[in-house]
Enzyme design. Structure first.
Site, short mmCIF file in Angstrom:
data_model
loop_
_atom_site.label_atom_id
_atom_site.label_comp_id
_atom_site.label_asym_id
_atom_site.label_seq_id
_atom_site.Cartn_x
_atom_site.Cartn_y
_atom_site.Cartn_z
N CYS A 271 34.16 42.73 40.47
CA CYS A 271 32.88 42.43 40.21
C CYS A 271 32.38 41.82 38.73
O CYS A 271 33.31 41.11 38.40
CB CYS A 271 31.90 43.48 40.70
SG CYS A 271 30.29 42.42 41.13
N HIS B 10 33.38 45.43 46.36
CA HIS B 10 33.66 46.73 45.56
C HIS B 10 34.35 47.55 46.47
O HIS B 10 33.85 48.40 47.18
CB HIS B 10 32.19 47.39 45.28
CG HIS B 10 31.41 46.77 44.26
ND1 HIS B 10 31.52 47.11 43.10
CD2 HIS B 10 30.73 45.49 44.40
CE1 HIS B 10 30.61 46.39 42.18
NE2 HIS B 10 30.08 45.31 42.94
N GLU C 280 35.47 50.43 45.79
CA GLU C 280 34.99 51.87 45.29
C GLU C 280 33.84 52.24 46.23
O GLU C 280 33.47 53.61 46.55
CB GLU C 280 34.77 51.96 43.85
CG GLU C 280 33.52 51.59 43.22
CD GLU C 280 33.44 50.18 43.18
OE1 GLU C 280 34.30 49.16 43.51
OE2 GLU C 280 32.28 49.57 42.52
#
Lengths: 87, 234
Positions: free
Chosen positions: B86, B194, B196
């Site tokens: 990002c 994302h 994560e």
């Protein structure tokens, strides 16, 4: 040392879609301003710089524009520079 | 293995990234403040999401001049893995580690939702645990994720198999539906979604785990501290 007042304008390259400009243009049309077209939204920056000469100040400002203030991948810029008399 | 997660003023996915790395790989993950200029002790580097320096001027534009980004460039040159997520992707383009730029979404919305991604390249250190053409689910959260580049750059990315992930349903107007790209050597990946945020059941997807596992396995096979023995793996 001389002092210069600088105005920098930055906008997206014509080939890159500007969604903000498009939205505002649509709003103008909705309000009846059908004659408006090609609206683009950019950035305006104002700064003062010090330099030995106008040419030297311009060189530095161009470097700032190329390196930091604009991203040459997607943006173009223009600037004006004028000497200010210090009181 | 030791991972560095870079923290700029305004990073806000740094702890999530470090937690995901520790949870998924069992490796160490240190948070590294932006004024550090030595990353030689780390095997992999993650530039997390957020709003570095408030995203003033342009996303990632000011972070690019941080001392730590010089260190990231050095380690990338040595072949270490660099993952920009990002805002991290935006920093990578602004610092010319990846080509192109990320602009305001064409719909002017901040899009925060689960997206599907198509795996376009499973030959990279970041994607080897995925199947080619597989659809995975990873969330996005961005207002400026529209990838743009000159036509010849996009062509090069596609012909050299450097588009790692694409959106089947484009959420931001990215050119050619691009969601993530690799550098020429294949050791730097930038992506807007994302991974994560897709590592546990309660996150509604586990598909991000395999990115960290792919990277872990690649580093393990390379013998750790990829650049330390002078080998530039790519």
């Amino acid at each position: 040392m001389k002092t210069y007042e600088v105005e920098v304008r930055i906008w997206l390259k014509p080939s890159v879609f500007d969604p903000q400009g498009h939205a505002v243009e649509q709003a103008l049309h909705t309000l009846g301003y059908s004659e408006a077209s090609d609206l683009r939204i950019g950035k305006y920056m104002h700064l003062t710089v010090q330099g030995e000469s106008e040419q030297q100040a311009k060189t530095r400002v161009e470097e700032m524009c190329e390196r930091v203030l604009s991203n040459p991948v997607m943006e173009t810029y223009a600037y004006t520079l004028k000497e200010v008399a210090l009181s | 293995m030791k991972w560095a997660v870079i923290v700029f003023p305004g990073s806000n996915c740094d702890r999530d990234a470090a937690a995901a790395i520790r949870d998924v790989t069992g490796d160490e993950a240190d948070l590294i403040w932006h004024d550090q200029n030595d990353l030689s002790g780390y095997d992999a580097i993650v530039l997390p999401g957020g709003f570095s320096y408030g995203d003033y001027l342009r996303s990632g534009a000011i972070a690019r001049f941080s001392p730590v980004v010089d260190a990231v460039k050095r380690e990338a040159q040595r072949g270490k893995l660099v993952l920009g997520i990002c805002n991290g992707f935006q920093v990578l383009t602004e610092s010319h580690l990846l080509p192109g730029a990320l602009l305001r979404n064409d719909n002017l919305q901040f899009r925060c939702e689960m997206t599907e991604l198509v795996v376009k390249n499973n030959q990279s250190p970041f994607t080897s645990d995925y199947q080619l053409g597989e659809r995975i689910r990873v969330p996005i959260a961005h207002g400026e994720g529209r990838y743009v580049a000159d036509g010849d750059v996009v062509k090069t990315l596609e012909t050299a198999n450097r588009v790692a992930f694409a959106y089947p349903h484009n959420p931001n107007g990215s050119l050619h539906d691009i969601a993530g790209i690799l550098n020429e050597k294949g050791n730097v990946l930038g992506l807007m979604p994302h991974p994560e945020r897709a590592v546990t059941e309660w996150m509604d997807s586990l598909d991000g785990r395999r990115m960290f596992l792919s990277m872990h396995r690649y580093m393990k096979e390379a013998g750790g501290l990829v650049g330390a023995n002078g080998n530039a793996n790519s």
